[in-house]
Design a protein around this motif. Structure first.
Motif, PDB file in Angstrom:
ATOM      1  N   UNK A  26       0.824  -1.212   0.000  1.00  0.00           N
ATOM      2  CA  UNK A  26       0.000   0.000   0.000  1.00  0.00           C
ATOM      3  C   UNK A  26       0.861   1.267   0.000  1.00  0.00           C
ATOM      4  N   UNK A  27       2.047   1.222   0.604  1.00  0.00           N
ATOM      5  CA  UNK A  27       2.893   2.416   0.729  1.00  0.00           C
ATOM      6  C   UNK A  27       3.163   3.096  -0.601  1.00  0.00           C
ATOM      7  N   UNK A  28       3.622   2.380  -1.649  1.00  0.00           N
ATOM      8  CA  UNK A  28       3.861   3.082  -2.917  1.00  0.00           C
ATOM      9  C   UNK A  28       2.596   3.636  -3.559  1.00  0.00           C
ATOM     10  N   UNK A  29       1.461   3.006  -3.301  1.00  0.00           N
ATOM     11  CA  UNK A  29       0.205   3.515  -3.849  1.00  0.00           C
ATOM     12  C   UNK A  29      -0.124   4.861  -3.219  1.00  0.00           C
ATOM     13  N   UNK A  30       0.085   4.962  -1.922  1.00  0.00           N
ATOM     14  CA  UNK A  30      -0.121   6.242  -1.242  1.00  0.00           C
ATOM     15  C   UNK A  30       0.855   7.300  -1.749  1.00  0.00           C
ATOM     16  N   UNK A  31       2.121   6.906  -1.921  1.00  0.00           N
ATOM     17  CA  UNK A  31       3.130   7.866  -2.365  1.00  0.00           C
ATOM     18  C   UNK A  31       2.844   8.371  -3.766  1.00  0.00           C
ATOM     19  N   UNK A  32       2.391   7.476  -4.642  1.00  0.00           N
ATOM     20  CA  UNK A  32       2.148   7.868  -6.030  1.00  0.00           C
ATOM     21  C   UNK A  32       0.938   8.766  -6.165  1.00  0.00           C
TER      22      UNK A  32
END
Length: 292
Positions: free
Chosen positions: A103-109
Motif C-alpha cells: 500500500x505504501x507506494x500507492x499512497x506515495x504515487x
C-alpha cells in the motif's frame, strides 16, 4: 516618583508566556496536517499488529503450549485444536506487513505526490519560500521516518516472538519462509516502495494514472522478492543451510548460519536501489521545473 519606578514599563512586569512544547512548523507541519489521515491509519496499523504479536507472545500461546506439552505435535483433532489455531495466527502479522508494504507506494504515487502535482498545489508551494528540492525531500523524509519506525518495531517484536514460540509451529516451508523474510530487509522494502511511488507520481503527474503505474511496479517488486531465495528447493530438515529440526515429538528450529548474510545482502541491495530511485526522482523533478 523615583527614577526606578519611571524606568519600569507597564508591560515589563509581565513575563512572556513561553510554549513548553513547540509544534513542527513550516513544510514538515504542512505535510503532517495534509496527510494526517494516512498517518493515523499507519499508527493504528502498527498498534493493532504490535498488539497481536504481543498477544501471541504472551496469553495467546498458553493453550497451544499446554496442548503441546501434553501431546507434542500430534494433537488429537489437530485441525480444531488450539495449537493449530495458534500456528495459523502466527503468520497473520506477516500478511499484514506484506499488505502494508504494497500500500505504501500507492499512497506515495497518488496522495503524496501525484495529487499535488495534478492540483497545482506543488507549484504553488514552489513559488513561495519552498524550493522544489526541499519540497520533495520533506515529502519523502516525513513518511520514511514513520514507516521505518513502525516497521522496525514490528520486526523486533516478530523476532522476539519467533525466538520464544517457534517450537510450537508445524514443520514445513511456512516457518522457513517467515524466518528468512522477517528481518532488516522487511524495513527496507516499504522504503523502496515509497521511493518508487514518489517517482511514479513525478513522472505521470496525475493521481490515478500514477496509482496504476505504482501498482504495476510494486507487483513486479513483490514477485521478485517472493522468488529471491529459492525456498522450494531447500530441504527444511537439513542442518545447512536451512532451519534444522531436532528431536522426536519435541522439535526445535535452529538458527540458520546463512540468515544474516542473506538479510544483510538483501537489505543492502534494496537500500541501494532505493537511493538510486530517490536520485532519479530529484533529477526528474529538476527537469520538470526547468521545463515549466
Amino acid at each position: 516618583m523615583s527614577a526606578t519606578a519611571l524606568s519600569v514599563s507597564p508591560t515589563s512586569s509581565r513575563s512572556p508566556r513561553r510554549t513548553l512544547v513547540r509544534r513542527p512548523r513550516g513544510l514538515i507541519w504542512t505535510v503532517l496536517r495534509l496527510h494526517r489521515a494516512a498517518l493515523w491509519t499507519w499508527l493504528a496499523f502498527v498498534v493493532v499488529t504490535a498488539g497481536l504479536l504481543l498477544w501471541l507472545y504472551g496469553p495467546g500461546a498458553t493453550a497451544a503450549q499446554q496442548e503441546f506439552d501434553r501431546y507434542g505435535y500430534y494433537v488429537p483433532n489437530g485441525w480444531s485444536s488450539a495449537k493449530n489455531a495458534y500456528d495459523l495466527l502466527f503468520y497473520r502479522p506477516a500478511g499484514f506487513i506484506h499488505v502494508a508494504t504494497f500500500v505504501v507506494p500507492l499512497f506515495a504515487a497518488s496522495a503524496l505526490v501525484g495529487r499535488e502535482l495534478e492540483s497545482g498545489t506543488a507549484r504553488l508551494a514552489w513559488t513561495q519560500s519552498v524550493s522544489p528540492a526541499r519540497w520533495l525531500a520533506v515529502k519523502l523524509a516525513v513518511p520514511a521516518v514513520a514507516i521505518a519506525a513502525g516497521t522496525g518495531l514490528l520486526v523486533v517484536l516478530y523476532r522476539l516472538l519467533w525466538t520464544a514460540r517457534n517450537g510450537l509451529l508445524y514443520a514445513g516451508h511456512a516457518p522457513q519462509e517467515l524466518y528468512f523474510q522477517v528481518g532488516p530487509a522487511t524495513v527496507a522494502y516499504p522504503l523502496l516502495g515509497l521511493a518508487v511511488g514518489a517517482l511514479a507520481g513525478l513522472l505521470v503527474g496525475r493521481a490515478l494514472p500514477a496509482l496504476a503505474v505504482a501498482v504495476a511496479v510494486q507487483y513486479v517488486i513483490t514477485s521478485l522478492h517472493d522468488h529471491l531465495w529459492p525456498f522450494q528447493h531447500l530441504a527444511l530438515f537439513s542442518s545447512f543451510p536451512d532451519l534444522a529440526v531436532r528431536g522426536g515429538a519435541h522439535r526445535t528450529y535452529l538458527p540458520s548460519p546463512d540468515y544474516w548474510p542473506r538479510q544483510l545482502l538483501e537489505t543492502g541491495v534494496v537500500l541501494a536501489v532505493t537511493a538510486l530511485v530517490v536520485a532519479v526522482s530529484f533529477h526528474v523533478l529538476h527537469k520538470k521545473v526547468s521545463a515549466a
